[in-house]
Design a protein around this motif. Structure first.
Motif, mmCIF file in Angstrom:
data_model
loop_
_atom_site.group_PDB
_atom_site.id
_atom_site.type_symbol
_atom_site.label_atom_id
_atom_site.label_comp_id
_atom_site.label_asym_id
_atom_site.label_seq_id
_atom_site.Cartn_x
_atom_site.Cartn_y
_atom_site.Cartn_z
ATOM 1 N N VAL A 56 35.047 25.988 40.423
ATOM 2 C CA VAL A 56 35.706 25.881 41.737
ATOM 3 C C VAL A 56 36.809 26.926 41.908
ATOM 4 O O VAL A 56 36.811 27.659 42.904
ATOM 5 N N PRO A 57 37.750 27.051 40.964
ATOM 6 C CA PRO A 57 38.761 28.099 41.144
ATOM 7 C C PRO A 57 38.164 29.501 41.162
ATOM 8 O O PRO A 57 38.629 30.357 41.910
ATOM 9 N N THR A 58 37.142 29.738 40.358
ATOM 10 C CA THR A 58 36.503 31.057 40.352
ATOM 11 C C THR A 58 35.900 31.352 41.721
ATOM 12 O O THR A 58 36.082 32.442 42.274
ATOM 13 N N LEU A 59 35.211 30.384 42.292
ATOM 14 C CA LEU A 59 34.634 30.560 43.622
ATOM 15 C C LEU A 59 35.727 30.837 44.656
ATOM 16 O O LEU A 59 35.591 31.733 45.497
ATOM 17 N N LEU A 60 36.813 30.089 44.583
ATOM 18 C CA LEU A 60 37.924 30.294 45.522
ATOM 19 C C LEU A 60 38.540 31.684 45.354
ATOM 20 O O LEU A 60 38.861 32.347 46.351
ATOM 21 N N LEU A 61 38.704 32.128 44.113
ATOM 22 C CA LEU A 61 39.244 33.467 43.882
ATOM 23 C C LEU A 61 38.306 34.543 44.428
ATOM 24 O O LEU A 61 38.752 35.514 45.024
ATOM 25 N N TRP A 62 36.992 34.354 44.240
ATOM 26 C CA TRP A 62 36.025 35.320 44.756
ATOM 27 C C TRP A 62 36.050 35.349 46.281
ATOM 28 O O TRP A 62 36.113 36.418 46.882
ATOM 29 N N VAL A 63 35.992 34.173 46.893
ATOM 30 C CA VAL A 63 35.972 34.113 48.364
ATOM 31 C C VAL A 63 37.256 34.708 48.930
ATOM 32 O O VAL A 63 37.227 35.525 49.856
ATOM 33 N N GLY A 64 38.388 34.310 48.369
ATOM 34 C CA GLY A 64 39.665 34.845 48.848
ATOM 35 C C GLY A 64 39.765 36.348 48.658
ATOM 36 O O GLY A 64 40.207 37.065 49.564
ATOM 37 N N SER A 65 39.348 36.834 47.506
ATOM 38 C CA SER A 65 39.425 38.272 47.233
ATOM 39 C C SER A 65 38.488 39.063 48.139
ATOM 40 O O SER A 65 38.867 40.103 48.682
ATOM 41 N N LEU A 66 37.259 38.560 48.307
ATOM 42 C CA LEU A 66 36.319 39.255 49.197
ATOM 43 C C LEU A 66 36.790 39.225 50.645
ATOM 44 O O LEU A 66 36.611 40.192 51.382
ATOM 45 N N TRP A 67 37.425 38.133 51.041
ATOM 46 C CA TRP A 67 37.982 38.063 52.406
ATOM 47 C C TRP A 67 39.068 39.115 52.577
ATOM 48 O O TRP A 67 39.090 39.833 53.571
ATOM 49 N N VAL A 68 39.977 39.204 51.601
ATOM 50 C CA VAL A 68 41.044 40.207 51.667
ATOM 51 C C VAL A 68 40.442 41.607 51.719
ATOM 52 O O VAL A 68 40.845 42.435 52.536
#
Length: 168
Positions: free
Chosen positions: A135-147
């Motif tokens: 879950v945190p990995t997915l959130l980090l990926w989504v947040g980073s790709l959004w940025v």
């Protein structure tokens, strides 16, 4: 190394690179520098096992002395090189991306040794889900790709990838 271990490590490396790239892009317009610097702490995977502590994974390269050494280099770059600022931004991106790596790793059950080599004490933070969990990995990926999508970082990557012309 098992396939599961290899997949885990690949995902962890990609996460550190993505977070570093996102921070480098949004804060300093240096996504490539951030991506590389986000991986620097894991250079310890290249140390020969015979060296032992503190030259093991999450040893010296995941510690406060290493962070201070990196900060000294970043400050040196900041003040000594390039009056127009491009190297200054790169130096700052290195420091921030390296810190992001340590912050992600400190949340894992293994933690990091903040005072290595003075102490081999590992500090982990007990959280219900940790830095390299799904879950945190997915959130980090989504947040980073959004940025990254909000900057021109992904556009420059897309320009470098050759397009295929199917049907021509």
């Amino acid at each position: 190394m098992t396939l599961v271990t290899a997949a885990f490590l690949a995902t962890a490396f990609a996460t550190h690179a993505l977070v570093g790239a996102a921070l480098g892009a949004i804060l300093f317009d240096r996504p490539g520098v951030g991506a590389v610097a986000g991986l620097v702490a894991d250079v310890d995977f290249l140390f020969p096992a015979a060296l032992g502590w503190p030259f093991v994974h999450r040893g010296i390269t995941h510690s406060l002395p290493a962070l201070l050494a990196l900060a000294a280099v970043a400050v040196g770059v900041w003040y000594a090189v390039d009056a127009c600022g491009s190297h200054r931004a790169a130096g700052a991106a290195v420091a921030v991306a390296y810190c992001s790596h340590l912050l992600i790793d400190v949340t894992t059950p293994k933690g990091i040794p903040p005072l290595s080599p003075l102490s081999d004490r590992i500090v982990g933070v007990a959280l219900p889900t940790t830095g390299h969990s799904p879950v945190p990995t997915l959130l980090l990926w989504v947040g980073s790709l959004w940025v990254l999508s909000r900057t021109d970082a992904l556009d420059s990557v897309a320009r470098r990838v050759p397009s295929s012309r199917i049907g021509e």
